[in-house]
Design an enzyme around this catalytic site. Structure first.
Site, PDB file in Angstrom:
ATOM      1  N   LYS A  73     -63.334 -63.377  42.245  1.00 11.50           N
ATOM      2  CA  LYS A  73     -62.936 -64.826  42.378  1.00 11.50           C
ATOM      3  C   LYS A  73     -61.659 -65.123  41.767  1.00 11.50           C
ATOM      4  CE  LYS A  73     -68.226 -65.156  42.032  1.00 11.50           C
ATOM      5  NZ  LYS A  73     -69.116 -65.544  41.072  1.00 11.50           N
ATOM      6  N   ASP A 112     -70.544 -73.581  42.024  1.00 13.61           N
ATOM      7  CA  ASP A 112     -71.938 -73.084  42.327  1.00 13.61           C
ATOM      8  C   ASP A 112     -72.927 -73.555  42.938  1.00 13.61           C
ATOM      9  OD1 ASP A 112     -71.294 -70.337  42.007  1.00 13.61           O
ATOM     10  OD2 ASP A 112     -71.531 -70.309  39.788  1.00 13.61           O
ATOM     11  N   GLN A 164     -70.578 -67.360  35.047  1.00 13.16           N
ATOM     12  CA  GLN A 164     -71.229 -66.261  35.824  1.00 13.16           C
ATOM     13  C   GLN A 164     -72.562 -65.793  35.350  1.00 13.16           C
ATOM     14  OE1 GLN A 164     -69.989 -64.898  38.669  1.00 13.16           O
ATOM     15  NE2 GLN A 164     -71.366 -63.445  38.668  1.00 13.16           N
TER      16      GLN A 164
END
Ligand code: GUN
Length: 295
Positions: free
Chosen positions: A52, A119, A96
């Site tokens: 990412k 997200d 994450q």
């Protein structure tokens, strides 16, 4: 059988995003800035976050990676999220998952400013998605929809069987595939660990989305001729023939299932690169939003 090539589609999308960022910057707009939080050193999480951050650099985005030891307290992590919420320089926040057991992912996610929830995991983002309102879609389902769009795969009226009911993939996929959009308008069945006669159901599927997290779970006897198979799994299995001693496989027994399919995604280079595209598209949209709408 046609391979749905995630690397190729992602390259097209990333090219477009790169151009858009250049134009945005040329007009005096903000450089999109993604902040990622990584707790601990789970090798898979390290690899995902690494990709990412690398993609941000490729596209001309700014990125910040905040790393913490697994010993970080829930309260201290919450403070970090709040700092990022208040930082007008930061457009997107990504925590994450998984987090260590002593930290509640729900608590952390619920405290991300929904305007920075790239997200798409916050309850406000998920609620808006369910209602068909504009919002950040979860990156993997978003990436799969972009993949279907790219290949002009029409799922309207088709029977899509999703295996796995996670908040990150399976459940949002049911919403996106069934809503009145293009791609969309599918008839959706969600299967999970308590589903009876799974094989009977998957045998009737025009499209199978496998998101269970079990290597080679979907076998040839479960797939009808001509089906479209989307494999979301990323599982590392032992392979003594490889120098590393292991390799990645999906949730689908690719070698035996692929010959039956009209389209199939490989692992790696299928859904994985599309997930990153979804995240990057969300981050660019977040950068266009006025700040302080939520705080
Ligand atoms: N863990 C597995 N997939 C994801 C994802 O898409 N986003 C985050 N933040 N964590 C994950």
């Amino acid at each position: 059988m046609q391979i749905l090539d995630g690397t190729l589609v992602a390259a097209h999308i990333k090219e477009q995003l790169k151009k858009e960022v250049e134009e945005l910057k040329a007009k005096g707009g903000k450089t999109p800035h993604l902040a990622a939080i990584l707790v601990g050193n789970n090798p898979a999480s390290e690899a995902y976050v690494g990709h990412k951050v690398k993609t941000c650099a490729e596209l001309g985005f700014e990125s910040t990676l905040l790393r913490f030891d697994t010993s970080i307290t829930e309260k201290a992590l919450l403070e970090q999220v709040k700092k990022l919420n208040e930082d007008d320089g930061v457009d997107g926040i990504l925590v994450q998952l998984p987090l260590p057991d002593h930290i509640s992912p729900d608590l952390i996610i619920n405290n991300i400013n929904p305007d920075k929830d790239v997200d798409g995991f916050h309850p406000i983002s998920q609620g808006k998605m369910m209602l068909g309102q504009p919002t950040f879609l979860p990156a993997t389902p978003y990436g799969i929809m972009l993949m279907l769009e790219h290949y002009n795969i029409d799922v309207a009226g088709k029977h899509c069987v999703i295996i796995g009911r996670s908040n990150i993939v399976g459940t949002p996929m049911t919403i996106l595939l069934s809503r009145n959009t293009n791609p969309g308008n599918a008839t959706v069945t969600l299967c999970h660990s308590r589903t009876k006669n799974l094989e009977e159901i998957t045998k009737t599927a025009d499209v199978i989305v496998a998101a269970i997290g079990k290597p080679k779970f979907v076998t040839a006897n479960m797939v009808r001729e001509g089906a479209i198979v989307i494999d979301v799994g990323i599982n590392r299995i032992d392979d003594p023939t490889r120098k590393s001693g292991s390799r990645l496989v999906g949730d689908v027994d690719f070698d035996n299932v692929a010959p039956l399919c009209s389209y199939i995604t490989p692992v790696p280079k299928g859904v994985g690169p599309m997930t990153i595209c979804g995240l990057m598209k969300n981050t660019l949209e977040a950068a266009k939003l006025p700040k302080h709408m939520y705080n």
